[in-house]
Scaffold this motif. Sequence first.
Motif, PDB file in Angstrom:
ATOM      1  N   ASN A   1      58.621  28.896  51.010  1.00 51.83           N
ATOM      2  CA  ASN A   1      57.199  29.067  51.380  1.00 51.83           C
ATOM      3  C   ASN A   1      56.727  29.967  50.371  1.00 51.83           C
ATOM      4  N   GLU A   2      55.583  29.356  49.568  1.00 51.07           N
ATOM      5  CA  GLU A   2      54.770  30.298  48.715  1.00 51.07           C
ATOM      6  C   GLU A   2      55.699  31.182  47.516  1.00 51.07           C
ATOM      7  N   VAL A   3      57.142  30.524  47.268  1.00 50.77           N
ATOM      8  CA  VAL A   3      58.100  30.927  46.209  1.00 50.77           C
ATOM      9  C   VAL A   3      57.506  31.124  44.929  1.00 50.77           C
ATOM     10  N   LEU A   4      56.712  30.061  44.536  1.00 48.88           N
ATOM     11  CA  LEU A   4      56.184  30.257  43.252  1.00 48.88           C
ATOM     12  C   LEU A   4      55.019  31.359  42.995  1.00 48.88           C
ATOM     13  N   LEU A   5      54.340  31.563  44.165  1.00 47.34           N
ATOM     14  CA  LEU A   5      53.150  32.486  44.266  1.00 47.34           C
ATOM     15  C   LEU A   5      53.864  33.870  44.274  1.00 47.34           C
ATOM     16  N   ARG A   6      54.973  34.205  44.609  1.00 47.57           N
ATOM     17  CA  ARG A   6      55.735  35.181  44.764  1.00 47.57           C
ATOM     18  C   ARG A   6      56.546  35.550  43.600  1.00 47.57           C
ATOM     19  N   ARG A   7      56.593  34.378  42.741  1.00 45.25           N
ATOM     20  CA  ARG A   7      57.378  34.300  41.451  1.00 45.25           C
ATOM     21  C   ARG A   7      58.949  34.862  41.877  1.00 45.25           C
ATOM     22  N   GLU A   8      59.468  34.414  42.793  1.00 44.14           N
ATOM     23  CA  GLU A   8      60.827  34.557  43.056  1.00 44.14           C
ATOM     24  C   GLU A   8      61.724  33.470  42.757  1.00 44.14           C
ATOM     25  N   ARG A   9      61.367  32.432  42.454  1.00 44.36           N
ATOM     26  CA  ARG A   9      62.073  31.391  41.669  1.00 44.36           C
ATOM     27  C   ARG A   9      61.138  30.272  41.013  1.00 44.36           C
ATOM     28  N   SER A  10      61.967  29.944  39.827  1.00 40.60           N
ATOM     29  CA  SER A  10      61.008  29.246  38.980  1.00 40.60           C
ATOM     30  C   SER A  10      60.674  27.597  39.395  1.00 40.60           C
ATOM     31  N   GLU A  11      60.088  26.981  39.020  1.00 40.60           N
ATOM     32  CA  GLU A  11      59.590  25.333  39.111  1.00 40.60           C
ATOM     33  C   GLU A  11      60.768  24.729  39.154  1.00 40.60           C
ATOM     34  N   ASP A  12      61.676  25.097  38.147  1.00 38.49           N
ATOM     35  CA  ASP A  12      62.933  23.968  38.013  1.00 38.49           C
ATOM     36  C   ASP A  12      63.823  24.345  39.118  1.00 38.49           C
ATOM     37  N   GLU A  13      64.134  25.714  39.456  1.00 41.92           N
ATOM     38  CA  GLU A  13      64.893  26.145  40.655  1.00 41.92           C
ATOM     39  C   GLU A  13      64.460  25.558  41.845  1.00 41.92           C
ATOM     40  N   MET A  14      63.164  25.385  42.020  1.00 39.72           N
ATOM     41  CA  MET A  14      62.545  24.807  43.357  1.00 39.72           C
ATOM     42  C   MET A  14      62.844  23.257  43.234  1.00 39.72           C
ATOM     43  N   ARG A  15      62.923  22.564  42.274  1.00 40.60           N
ATOM     44  CA  ARG A  15      63.050  21.176  42.061  1.00 40.60           C
ATOM     45  C   ARG A  15      64.616  20.889  42.333  1.00 40.60           C
ATOM     46  N   THR A  16      65.450  21.570  42.063  1.00 39.32           N
ATOM     47  CA  THR A  16      66.873  21.761  42.476  1.00 39.32           C
ATOM     48  C   THR A  16      66.974  21.702  43.906  1.00 39.32           C
ATOM     49  N   LEU A  17      66.390  22.714  44.532  1.00 43.28           N
ATOM     50  CA  LEU A  17      66.616  23.029  45.865  1.00 43.28           C
ATOM     51  C   LEU A  17      66.149  21.817  46.554  1.00 43.28           C
ATOM     52  N   ILE A  18      64.864  21.335  46.266  1.00 36.04           N
ATOM     53  CA  ILE A  18      64.305  20.267  47.105  1.00 36.04           C
ATOM     54  C   ILE A  18      65.257  18.965  46.913  1.00 36.04           C
ATOM     55  N   ARG A  19      65.623  18.812  45.553  1.00 44.75           N
ATOM     56  CA  ARG A  19      66.663  17.571  45.510  1.00 44.75           C
ATOM     57  C   ARG A  19      67.590  17.537  46.264  1.00 44.75           C
TER      58      ARG A  19
END
Length: 538
Positions: free
Chosen positions: A152-170
Amino acid sequence: MPAPRSDRKALWLGLLTASLILLTAVFMTLAAQMRPVAMHDLNLAEGEKLKCVSYAPYHRPGQTPLDPASRIPRDQIAADLEALAKITACVRLYSVSQGLGEVPELARPLGLKVLLGAWIGYDQTRNAAELAHALEIANAYTDVVRALIVGNEVLLRRERSEDEMRTLIRQARAQARVPVTYADVWEFWTRHDSLAAEVDFVTVHILPFWEDEPVDIVDALAHVVDIRSRIGEHFPGKPVVIGETGWPSAGRQREESRPSRVNQARYIREFVHQAHARGWDYNLIEAIDQPWKRRLEGTVGGHWGLLEADSLAPKFPLAGAVAERESAFGPIGGALLGGLLAFLLATTGRRTRCLRVSALSATGALGGVVTVLHWEHAHLAYRDALEWSVLGAVAALCAVLPLVLARWHGEPLPDAARAARLLRRPQGWRSKAALLSLLRALLLFAAAIAALLLWVDPRYRDFPTLLYLTPAVVFGVISWWNLPPGRSERVCAILIAFAVSARWLSEPANPQAIGWLLCGLAFALPPLLLRPQQHQQR
Protein backbone atom coordinates in the motif's frame (compact mmCIF):
# COMPACT_ATOMS: atom_id res chain seq x y z
CA MET A 1 1.90 56.55 40.17
CA PRO A 2 -1.69 55.52 39.34
CA ALA A 3 -2.72 55.77 35.73
CA PRO A 4 -4.85 58.85 34.87
CA ARG A 5 -8.59 58.23 35.04
CA SER A 6 -9.01 59.08 31.33
CA ASP A 7 -6.46 56.39 30.42
CA ARG A 8 -8.21 53.85 32.63
CA LYS A 9 -11.56 54.67 31.05
CA ALA A 10 -10.07 54.14 27.58
CA LEU A 11 -8.50 50.90 28.78
CA TRP A 12 -11.77 49.44 30.10
CA LEU A 13 -13.68 50.68 27.06
CA GLY A 14 -11.15 49.06 24.74
CA LEU A 15 -11.27 45.77 26.65
CA LEU A 16 -15.09 45.79 26.69
CA THR A 17 -15.32 46.53 22.96
CA ALA A 18 -12.77 43.89 21.95
CA SER A 19 -14.36 41.22 24.18
CA LEU A 20 -17.88 41.93 22.92
CA ILE A 21 -16.75 41.81 19.29
CA LEU A 22 -15.03 38.46 19.81
CA LEU A 23 -17.97 37.07 21.80
CA THR A 24 -20.32 38.07 18.98
CA ALA A 25 -18.05 36.42 16.40
CA VAL A 26 -17.78 33.22 18.46
CA PHE A 27 -21.53 32.87 18.96
CA MET A 28 -22.25 33.70 15.32
CA THR A 29 -19.86 30.88 14.40
CA LEU A 30 -21.58 28.51 16.82
CA ALA A 31 -24.98 29.46 15.39
CA ALA A 32 -23.71 28.76 11.88
CA GLN A 33 -22.36 25.39 12.99
CA MET A 34 -25.74 24.42 14.43
CA ARG A 35 -27.60 25.34 11.25
CA PRO A 36 -28.53 22.15 9.31
CA VAL A 37 -26.99 22.01 5.83
CA ALA A 38 -29.05 20.43 3.08
CA MET A 39 -27.18 18.01 0.82
CA HIS A 40 -27.75 15.05 -1.46
CA ASP A 41 -29.68 12.25 0.28
CA LEU A 42 -28.04 8.87 -0.20
CA ASN A 43 -31.06 6.63 -0.66
CA LEU A 44 -29.51 3.24 -1.29
CA ALA A 45 -31.72 0.57 -2.84
CA GLU A 46 -33.26 -2.05 -0.57
CA GLY A 47 -30.42 -4.19 0.76
CA GLU A 48 -27.77 -2.10 -1.02
CA LYS A 49 -24.67 -1.19 1.01
CA LEU A 50 -21.38 0.62 0.59
CA LYS A 51 -19.15 -1.45 -1.68
CA CYS A 52 -16.14 -1.50 0.66
CA VAL A 53 -14.53 0.42 3.54
CA SER A 54 -11.03 0.33 4.99
CA TYR A 55 -10.94 -1.45 8.33
CA ALA A 56 -8.28 -1.07 10.99
CA PRO A 57 -9.11 -2.21 14.55
CA TYR A 58 -6.85 0.27 16.37
CA HIS A 59 -9.55 2.58 17.66
CA ARG A 60 -9.44 1.89 21.39
CA PRO A 61 -7.10 3.80 23.77
CA GLY A 62 -3.47 2.75 23.40
CA GLN A 63 -3.98 0.57 20.33
CA THR A 64 -1.57 1.18 17.46
CA PRO A 65 -0.04 -0.85 14.62
CA LEU A 66 3.25 0.93 15.37
CA ASP A 67 3.78 -1.46 18.29
CA PRO A 68 4.85 -4.79 16.74
CA ALA A 69 4.04 -6.67 19.95
CA SER A 70 0.41 -5.57 20.11
CA ARG A 71 -2.42 -7.91 19.14
CA ILE A 72 -6.08 -6.96 18.79
CA PRO A 73 -8.46 -9.27 20.69
CA ARG A 74 -10.58 -11.55 18.52
CA ASP A 75 -13.81 -10.49 20.24
CA GLN A 76 -13.09 -6.83 19.45
CA ILE A 77 -12.58 -7.61 15.76
CA ALA A 78 -15.79 -9.66 15.75
CA ALA A 79 -17.76 -6.78 17.32
CA ASP A 80 -16.28 -4.29 14.84
CA LEU A 81 -17.17 -6.44 11.84
CA GLU A 82 -20.69 -6.98 13.13
CA ALA A 83 -21.18 -3.21 13.27
CA LEU A 84 -19.66 -2.73 9.81
CA ALA A 85 -21.77 -5.48 8.22
CA LYS A 86 -24.78 -3.19 8.67
CA ILE A 87 -23.37 -0.53 6.31
CA THR A 88 -20.91 -2.24 3.93
CA ALA A 89 -20.53 -5.39 1.87
CA CYS A 90 -16.74 -5.52 2.15
CA VAL A 91 -13.78 -4.43 4.28
CA ARG A 92 -10.26 -3.66 3.13
CA LEU A 93 -7.28 -4.70 5.27
CA TYR A 94 -3.75 -3.34 5.06
CA SER A 95 -1.99 -6.13 6.90
CA VAL A 96 -2.56 -9.65 8.23
CA SER A 97 -0.51 -9.23 11.42
CA GLN A 98 -1.58 -8.33 14.99
CA GLY A 99 -4.74 -10.42 14.81
CA LEU A 100 -6.03 -9.16 11.45
CA GLY A 101 -5.44 -12.56 9.89
CA GLU A 102 -8.64 -13.68 11.64
CA VAL A 103 -10.83 -11.21 9.75
CA PRO A 104 -11.78 -13.52 6.82
CA GLU A 105 -12.92 -16.25 9.19
CA LEU A 106 -15.01 -13.78 11.21
CA ALA A 107 -16.33 -12.03 8.09
CA ARG A 108 -17.67 -15.22 6.46
CA PRO A 109 -20.80 -15.73 8.66
CA LEU A 110 -21.60 -11.99 8.37
CA GLY A 111 -21.61 -12.11 4.58
CA LEU A 112 -18.69 -9.67 4.34
CA LYS A 113 -16.11 -9.86 1.59
CA VAL A 114 -12.48 -8.92 2.24
CA LEU A 115 -9.83 -7.05 0.26
CA LEU A 116 -6.83 -8.66 1.95
CA GLY A 117 -3.69 -6.56 2.29
CA ALA A 118 -0.06 -7.61 2.73
CA TRP A 119 1.99 -4.77 4.23
CA ILE A 120 5.24 -4.14 2.37
CA GLY A 121 7.93 -1.85 3.82
CA TYR A 122 11.67 -1.48 4.37
CA ASP A 123 12.22 -4.82 6.15
CA GLN A 124 12.56 -7.51 3.46
CA THR A 125 12.47 -10.40 5.94
CA ARG A 126 9.24 -9.09 7.42
CA ASN A 127 7.86 -8.49 3.92
CA ALA A 128 8.46 -12.13 2.99
CA ALA A 129 6.74 -13.39 6.14
CA GLU A 130 3.81 -11.00 5.70
CA LEU A 131 3.27 -11.96 2.06
CA ALA A 132 3.50 -15.69 2.81
CA HIS A 133 0.92 -15.35 5.61
CA ALA A 134 -1.39 -13.29 3.40
CA LEU A 135 -1.17 -15.88 0.60
CA GLU A 136 -2.00 -18.66 3.03
CA ILE A 137 -5.10 -16.83 4.28
CA ALA A 138 -6.26 -15.75 0.82
CA ASN A 139 -6.01 -19.29 -0.54
CA ALA A 140 -7.82 -20.70 2.49
CA TYR A 141 -10.74 -18.25 2.16
CA THR A 142 -11.27 -17.84 -1.57
CA ASP A 143 -15.01 -17.51 -0.99
CA VAL A 144 -14.42 -14.46 1.25
CA VAL A 145 -11.27 -12.79 -0.09
CA ARG A 146 -12.06 -10.72 -3.19
CA ALA A 147 -8.41 -9.92 -3.92
CA LEU A 148 -4.93 -9.77 -2.42
CA ILE A 149 -3.39 -6.27 -2.32
CA VAL A 150 0.40 -6.56 -2.30
CA GLY A 151 1.64 -3.33 -0.72
CA ASN A 152 0.00 0.00 0.00
CA GLU A 153 1.61 3.26 -1.24
CA VAL A 154 5.04 1.62 -1.09
CA LEU A 155 6.31 3.65 -4.05
CA LEU A 156 4.91 6.85 -2.55
CA ARG A 157 6.85 6.18 0.66
CA ARG A 158 9.91 5.15 -1.40
CA GLU A 159 10.38 2.01 0.70
CA ARG A 160 10.74 -0.33 -2.31
CA SER A 161 11.58 0.25 -5.96
CA GLU A 162 9.32 -0.43 -8.93
CA ASP A 163 11.35 -3.50 -9.90
CA GLU A 164 11.16 -4.89 -6.36
CA MET A 165 7.39 -4.42 -6.32
CA ARG A 166 7.15 -6.12 -9.71
CA THR A 167 8.98 -9.16 -8.30
CA LEU A 168 6.71 -9.35 -5.23
CA ILE A 169 3.54 -9.01 -7.29
CA ARG A 170 4.66 -11.72 -9.74
CA GLN A 171 5.45 -14.01 -6.81
CA ALA A 172 2.01 -13.42 -5.34
CA ARG A 173 0.18 -13.98 -8.63
CA ALA A 174 2.06 -17.24 -9.16
CA GLN A 175 0.77 -18.59 -5.84
CA ALA A 176 -2.56 -16.86 -5.24
CA ARG A 177 -5.93 -18.39 -6.02
CA VAL A 178 -7.55 -14.92 -5.93
CA PRO A 179 -6.93 -11.76 -8.02
CA VAL A 180 -3.80 -9.75 -7.11
CA THR A 181 -3.29 -5.98 -7.22
CA TYR A 182 -1.14 -3.17 -5.86
CA ALA A 183 -2.49 0.10 -4.31
CA ASP A 184 -1.03 3.58 -4.60
CA VAL A 185 -2.02 7.20 -5.20
CA TRP A 186 -3.05 7.87 -8.76
CA GLU A 187 0.04 9.96 -9.67
CA PHE A 188 2.37 7.10 -8.76
CA TRP A 189 0.39 4.67 -10.88
CA THR A 190 0.86 6.94 -13.90
CA ARG A 191 4.58 7.27 -13.12
CA HIS A 192 5.02 3.49 -12.76
CA ASP A 193 2.44 2.34 -15.27
CA SER A 194 4.41 -0.75 -16.32
CA LEU A 195 3.18 -2.38 -13.07
CA ALA A 196 -0.31 -2.53 -14.57
CA ALA A 197 0.78 -5.53 -16.65
CA GLU A 198 1.53 -7.43 -13.42
CA VAL A 199 -1.83 -6.97 -11.66
CA ASP A 200 -5.35 -8.19 -12.27
CA PHE A 201 -6.73 -4.70 -11.75
CA VAL A 202 -5.33 -1.24 -10.94
CA THR A 203 -6.09 0.06 -7.43
CA VAL A 204 -5.75 3.86 -7.22
CA HIS A 205 -6.15 6.27 -4.32
CA ILE A 206 -7.93 9.56 -5.06
CA LEU A 207 -8.03 11.87 -2.04
CA PRO A 208 -8.91 15.47 -2.93
CA PHE A 209 -7.95 16.66 0.57
CA TRP A 210 -4.36 15.38 0.27
CA GLU A 211 -3.66 16.57 -3.27
CA ASP A 212 -0.58 18.74 -3.75
CA GLU A 213 -3.07 21.46 -4.63
CA PRO A 214 -5.89 20.79 -2.12
CA VAL A 215 -9.39 20.77 -3.56
CA ASP A 216 -12.39 22.65 -2.18
CA ILE A 217 -15.30 20.40 -1.16
CA VAL A 218 -17.38 22.17 -3.83
CA ASP A 219 -15.06 20.84 -6.53
CA ALA A 220 -14.04 17.56 -4.88
CA LEU A 221 -16.39 15.23 -6.71
CA ALA A 222 -15.64 16.78 -10.11
CA HIS A 223 -11.95 16.25 -9.33
CA VAL A 224 -12.53 12.56 -8.58
CA VAL A 225 -14.57 12.11 -11.76
CA ASP A 226 -11.78 13.73 -13.78
CA ILE A 227 -9.00 11.62 -12.22
CA ARG A 228 -11.02 8.39 -12.51
CA SER A 229 -11.60 9.14 -16.20
CA ARG A 230 -7.91 9.90 -16.80
CA ILE A 231 -6.83 6.67 -15.08
CA GLY A 232 -9.29 4.67 -17.17
CA GLU A 233 -7.86 6.21 -20.33
CA HIS A 234 -4.29 5.67 -19.14
CA PHE A 235 -4.89 1.95 -18.58
CA PRO A 236 -7.28 0.93 -21.37
CA GLY A 237 -8.72 -2.51 -20.98
CA LYS A 238 -7.51 -2.86 -17.37
CA PRO A 239 -10.15 -2.81 -14.58
CA VAL A 240 -9.76 0.10 -12.15
CA VAL A 241 -10.76 0.17 -8.48
CA ILE A 242 -10.70 3.34 -6.37
CA GLY A 243 -8.87 1.85 -3.42
CA GLU A 244 -9.13 4.89 -1.13
CA THR A 245 -11.28 8.00 -1.17
CA GLY A 246 -12.91 9.99 1.59
CA TRP A 247 -12.87 13.23 3.56
CA PRO A 248 -11.82 14.05 7.16
CA SER A 249 -14.26 15.38 9.74
CA ALA A 250 -11.81 17.35 11.91
CA GLY A 251 -8.34 18.87 11.82
CA ARG A 252 -6.22 21.48 10.10
CA GLN A 253 -7.52 23.11 6.94
CA ARG A 254 -5.26 22.75 3.88
CA GLU A 255 -5.75 25.85 1.76
CA GLU A 256 -9.28 25.35 0.34
CA SER A 257 -9.79 21.84 1.78
CA ARG A 258 -11.60 22.15 5.11
CA PRO A 259 -12.15 19.12 7.36
CA SER A 260 -15.60 19.10 8.94
CA ARG A 261 -18.48 16.80 9.76
CA VAL A 262 -20.68 18.52 7.18
CA ASN A 263 -18.03 18.30 4.45
CA GLN A 264 -17.38 14.64 5.22
CA ALA A 265 -21.08 13.83 4.99
CA ARG A 266 -21.40 15.79 1.77
CA TYR A 267 -18.43 14.11 0.14
CA ILE A 268 -19.38 10.56 1.12
CA ARG A 269 -23.00 10.96 0.08
CA GLU A 270 -22.21 12.54 -3.28
CA PHE A 271 -19.33 10.21 -4.07
CA VAL A 272 -21.26 7.02 -3.29
CA HIS A 273 -24.23 8.24 -5.33
CA GLN A 274 -21.99 8.94 -8.34
CA ALA A 275 -19.98 5.73 -7.90
CA HIS A 276 -23.10 3.55 -7.89
CA ALA A 277 -24.60 5.45 -10.81
CA ARG A 278 -21.38 5.12 -12.85
CA GLY A 279 -20.71 1.52 -11.85
CA TRP A 280 -17.39 2.27 -10.14
CA ASP A 281 -15.80 -0.23 -7.80
CA TYR A 282 -14.51 1.63 -4.75
CA ASN A 283 -13.33 1.51 -1.16
CA LEU A 284 -13.92 4.35 1.32
CA ILE A 285 -11.31 5.35 3.87
CA GLU A 286 -12.24 4.54 6.46
CA ALA A 287 -14.59 2.55 8.65
CA ILE A 288 -13.69 3.78 12.16
CA ASP A 289 -11.72 6.81 13.38
CA GLN A 290 -8.09 5.93 14.16
CA PRO A 291 -6.71 8.01 17.08
CA TRP A 292 -3.19 6.58 16.62
CA LYS A 293 -2.92 8.23 13.19
CA ARG A 294 -2.80 11.63 14.86
CA ARG A 295 0.84 10.91 15.68
CA LEU A 296 1.65 10.49 11.98
CA GLU A 297 -0.75 12.95 10.32
CA GLY A 298 -1.88 15.33 13.05
CA THR A 299 -5.47 15.82 14.15
CA VAL A 300 -6.82 15.29 10.66
CA GLY A 301 -5.28 11.81 10.43
CA GLY A 302 -7.45 10.44 13.20
CA HIS A 303 -10.81 11.57 11.82
CA TRP A 304 -11.49 9.91 8.47
CA GLY A 305 -13.84 7.29 9.86
CA LEU A 306 -17.52 6.87 9.13
CA LEU A 307 -17.97 5.66 12.72
CA GLU A 308 -16.84 7.19 16.02
CA ALA A 309 -13.83 5.49 17.61
CA ASP A 310 -15.33 5.07 21.09
CA SER A 311 -18.96 4.17 20.40
CA LEU A 312 -18.92 2.94 16.77
CA ALA A 313 -21.88 5.29 16.23
CA PRO A 314 -22.27 6.80 12.74
CA LYS A 315 -20.93 10.35 12.50
CA PHE A 316 -23.74 11.44 10.20
CA PRO A 317 -26.92 10.04 8.65
CA LEU A 318 -27.09 9.05 4.98
CA ALA A 319 -30.18 11.19 4.40
CA GLY A 320 -31.43 14.53 5.67
CA ALA A 321 -29.67 17.76 6.54
CA VAL A 322 -26.47 17.63 8.61
CA ALA A 323 -25.22 20.21 11.14
CA GLU A 324 -21.63 20.63 12.25
CA ARG A 325 -22.65 20.90 15.90
CA GLU A 326 -25.67 19.41 17.63
CA SER A 327 -25.61 21.62 20.74
CA ALA A 328 -23.99 24.81 22.06
CA PHE A 329 -24.81 24.05 25.70
CA GLY A 330 -21.16 23.63 26.70
CA PRO A 331 -19.84 26.90 25.20
CA ILE A 332 -22.83 28.87 26.49
CA GLY A 333 -22.32 27.41 29.96
CA GLY A 334 -18.62 28.29 29.79
CA ALA A 335 -19.43 31.88 28.85
CA LEU A 336 -21.96 32.24 31.68
CA LEU A 337 -19.65 30.70 34.27
CA GLY A 338 -16.62 32.70 33.16
CA GLY A 339 -18.60 35.93 33.07
CA LEU A 340 -20.12 35.27 36.51
CA LEU A 341 -16.77 34.47 38.17
CA ALA A 342 -15.15 37.54 36.64
CA PHE A 343 -18.11 39.69 37.77
CA LEU A 344 -17.89 38.41 41.36
CA LEU A 345 -14.13 38.95 41.51
CA ALA A 346 -14.38 42.40 39.92
CA THR A 347 -17.09 43.63 42.35
CA THR A 348 -15.37 42.50 45.55
CA GLY A 349 -12.58 44.35 47.24
CA ARG A 350 -12.11 48.06 46.87
CA ARG A 351 -14.62 50.41 45.28
CA THR A 352 -15.08 49.89 41.57
CA ARG A 353 -16.88 51.36 38.57
CA CYS A 354 -19.54 50.03 36.21
CA LEU A 355 -17.38 50.30 33.05
CA ARG A 356 -14.57 48.27 34.65
CA VAL A 357 -16.96 45.56 35.87
CA SER A 358 -18.63 45.36 32.47
CA ALA A 359 -15.29 45.04 30.68
CA LEU A 360 -13.97 42.39 33.04
CA SER A 361 -17.23 40.41 32.97
CA ALA A 362 -17.21 40.39 29.15
CA THR A 363 -13.57 39.27 29.15
CA GLY A 364 -14.43 36.51 31.63
CA ALA A 365 -17.28 35.36 29.40
CA LEU A 366 -14.94 35.29 26.40
CA GLY A 367 -12.36 33.34 28.37
CA GLY A 368 -15.01 30.85 29.50
CA VAL A 369 -16.39 30.09 26.05
CA VAL A 370 -12.91 29.85 24.51
CA THR A 371 -11.79 27.50 27.29
CA VAL A 372 -14.70 25.13 26.56
CA LEU A 373 -14.07 25.24 22.80
CA HIS A 374 -10.40 24.53 23.30
CA TRP A 375 -11.26 21.65 25.65
CA GLU A 376 -13.37 20.17 22.86
CA HIS A 377 -10.49 20.60 20.42
CA ALA A 378 -8.01 19.06 22.86
CA HIS A 379 -10.00 15.82 22.93
CA LEU A 380 -9.76 15.68 19.15
CA ALA A 381 -6.13 16.71 18.84
CA TYR A 382 -3.94 15.94 21.87
CA ARG A 383 -2.03 12.73 21.29
CA ASP A 384 -0.18 11.80 24.47
CA ALA A 385 0.61 12.68 28.07
CA LEU A 386 3.29 15.16 27.00
CA GLU A 387 0.87 17.23 24.93
CA TRP A 388 -1.78 17.07 27.62
CA SER A 389 0.81 18.26 30.16
CA VAL A 390 2.49 21.03 28.16
CA LEU A 391 -0.46 22.34 26.15
CA GLY A 392 -2.77 21.71 29.08
CA ALA A 393 -0.55 23.92 31.26
CA VAL A 394 -0.70 26.70 28.65
CA ALA A 395 -4.48 26.29 28.42
CA ALA A 396 -4.75 26.52 32.23
CA LEU A 397 -2.78 29.79 32.21
CA CYS A 398 -5.10 31.16 29.51
CA ALA A 399 -8.17 30.07 31.48
CA VAL A 400 -7.00 31.70 34.71
CA LEU A 401 -5.96 34.94 32.98
CA PRO A 402 -9.44 36.59 33.02
CA LEU A 403 -9.80 35.75 36.72
CA VAL A 404 -6.47 37.38 37.60
CA LEU A 405 -7.43 40.32 35.41
CA ALA A 406 -10.73 40.68 37.29
CA ARG A 407 -8.84 41.59 40.50
CA TRP A 408 -6.78 44.24 38.71
CA HIS A 409 -7.78 47.91 38.86
CA GLY A 410 -5.76 49.34 35.99
CA GLU A 411 -2.59 50.25 37.88
CA PRO A 412 0.65 50.32 35.84
CA LEU A 413 2.21 46.92 35.20
CA PRO A 414 5.94 46.25 35.59
CA ASP A 415 7.98 44.52 32.91
CA ALA A 416 8.56 40.79 33.28
CA ALA A 417 11.94 41.04 35.04
CA ARG A 418 10.63 43.43 37.69
CA ALA A 419 7.44 41.37 38.03
CA ALA A 420 9.50 38.26 38.79
CA ARG A 421 11.37 40.13 41.52
CA LEU A 422 8.13 41.40 43.02
CA LEU A 423 6.61 37.93 43.10
CA ARG A 424 9.63 36.53 44.97
CA ARG A 425 8.94 38.85 47.87
CA PRO A 426 6.75 37.75 50.81
CA GLN A 427 3.10 38.14 49.82
CA GLY A 428 4.28 39.12 46.34
CA TRP A 429 1.57 36.99 44.77
CA ARG A 430 -0.94 39.60 45.97
CA SER A 431 0.30 41.96 43.26
CA LYS A 432 -2.11 41.37 40.38
CA ALA A 433 -0.07 43.73 38.22
CA ALA A 434 3.02 41.54 38.66
CA LEU A 435 1.01 38.37 38.00
CA LEU A 436 -0.42 39.80 34.79
CA SER A 437 3.00 40.87 33.58
CA LEU A 438 4.47 37.44 34.27
CA LEU A 439 1.52 35.74 32.57
CA ARG A 440 2.11 37.80 29.46
CA ALA A 441 5.80 36.84 29.39
CA LEU A 442 5.04 33.14 29.79
CA LEU A 443 2.28 33.14 27.18
CA LEU A 444 4.34 35.21 24.71
CA PHE A 445 7.11 32.62 24.99
CA ALA A 446 4.68 29.72 24.51
CA ALA A 447 3.03 31.44 21.54
CA ALA A 448 6.44 32.13 19.97
CA ILE A 449 7.34 28.43 20.15
CA ALA A 450 3.96 27.44 18.71
CA ALA A 451 4.24 29.97 15.88
CA LEU A 452 7.75 28.83 14.94
CA LEU A 453 6.78 25.14 14.94
CA LEU A 454 3.75 25.84 12.77
CA TRP A 455 5.88 27.88 10.37
CA VAL A 456 8.66 25.31 9.86
CA ASP A 457 6.54 22.13 10.12
CA PRO A 458 2.97 23.03 9.13
CA ARG A 459 1.55 19.98 7.35
CA TYR A 460 0.25 18.10 10.38
CA ARG A 461 -0.02 20.89 12.98
CA ASP A 462 -3.29 22.61 13.88
CA PHE A 463 -3.54 26.39 14.07
CA PRO A 464 -3.55 27.09 17.86
CA THR A 465 -5.80 30.14 17.56
CA LEU A 466 -8.25 29.02 20.24
CA LEU A 467 -5.43 28.42 22.71
CA TYR A 468 -4.05 31.96 22.44
CA LEU A 469 -7.20 33.92 21.62
CA THR A 470 -7.95 35.10 25.18
CA PRO A 471 -4.41 36.37 25.94
CA ALA A 472 -4.27 37.99 22.49
CA VAL A 473 -7.40 40.01 23.31
CA VAL A 474 -6.40 40.84 26.90
CA PHE A 475 -2.79 41.81 26.31
CA GLY A 476 -3.48 43.19 22.86
CA VAL A 477 -5.65 45.83 24.55
CA ILE A 478 -3.95 46.57 27.87
CA SER A 479 -0.44 46.64 26.37
CA TRP A 480 -1.32 49.92 24.65
CA TRP A 481 -1.78 51.61 27.99
CA ASN A 482 0.38 50.32 30.80
CA LEU A 483 2.32 47.15 30.07
CA PRO A 484 5.81 48.24 28.96
CA PRO A 485 7.70 45.54 27.04
CA GLY A 486 11.00 44.17 28.24
CA ARG A 487 13.73 42.80 26.00
CA SER A 488 12.56 39.18 26.24
CA GLU A 489 8.97 40.12 25.45
CA ARG A 490 10.08 42.08 22.39
CA VAL A 491 12.14 39.11 21.12
CA CYS A 492 9.16 36.77 21.49
CA ALA A 493 6.89 39.32 19.83
CA ILE A 494 9.26 39.60 16.84
CA LEU A 495 9.28 35.81 16.44
CA ILE A 496 5.47 35.61 16.64
CA ALA A 497 4.89 38.42 14.15
CA PHE A 498 7.37 36.95 11.67
CA ALA A 499 6.20 33.34 11.99
CA VAL A 500 2.44 34.00 11.74
CA SER A 501 2.98 36.30 8.75
CA ALA A 502 5.17 33.73 6.98
CA ARG A 503 2.65 30.98 7.64
CA TRP A 504 -0.18 33.11 6.25
CA LEU A 505 1.76 34.14 3.14
CA SER A 506 2.10 30.49 2.11
CA GLU A 507 -1.69 29.96 2.21
CA PRO A 508 -3.32 33.42 2.14
CA ALA A 509 -6.85 32.18 1.37
CA ASN A 510 -6.98 29.73 4.29
CA PRO A 511 -9.42 31.13 6.92
CA GLN A 512 -7.61 29.24 9.69
CA ALA A 513 -4.30 30.83 8.64
CA ILE A 514 -5.96 34.26 8.58
CA GLY A 515 -7.36 33.71 12.07
CA TRP A 516 -3.93 32.68 13.39
CA LEU A 517 -2.35 35.72 11.71
CA LEU A 518 -4.79 38.13 13.37
CA CYS A 519 -4.45 36.42 16.74
CA GLY A 520 -0.64 36.47 16.60
CA LEU A 521 -0.41 40.09 15.48
CA ALA A 522 -2.85 41.24 18.18
CA PHE A 523 -0.60 39.56 20.74
CA ALA A 524 2.74 40.66 19.28
CA LEU A 525 2.33 44.13 17.77
CA PRO A 526 1.91 46.23 20.97
CA PRO A 527 5.30 45.15 22.42
CA LEU A 528 6.87 45.92 19.02
CA LEU A 529 5.23 49.26 18.31
CA LEU A 530 5.40 50.75 21.79
CA ARG A 531 8.53 51.43 23.81
CA PRO A 532 8.75 51.89 27.58
CA GLN A 533 9.04 55.70 27.32
CA GLN A 534 5.79 55.79 25.34
CA HIS A 535 4.02 54.00 28.17
CA GLN A 536 5.43 56.50 30.63
CA GLN A 537 4.18 59.38 28.51
CA ARG A 538 0.70 57.89 28.62
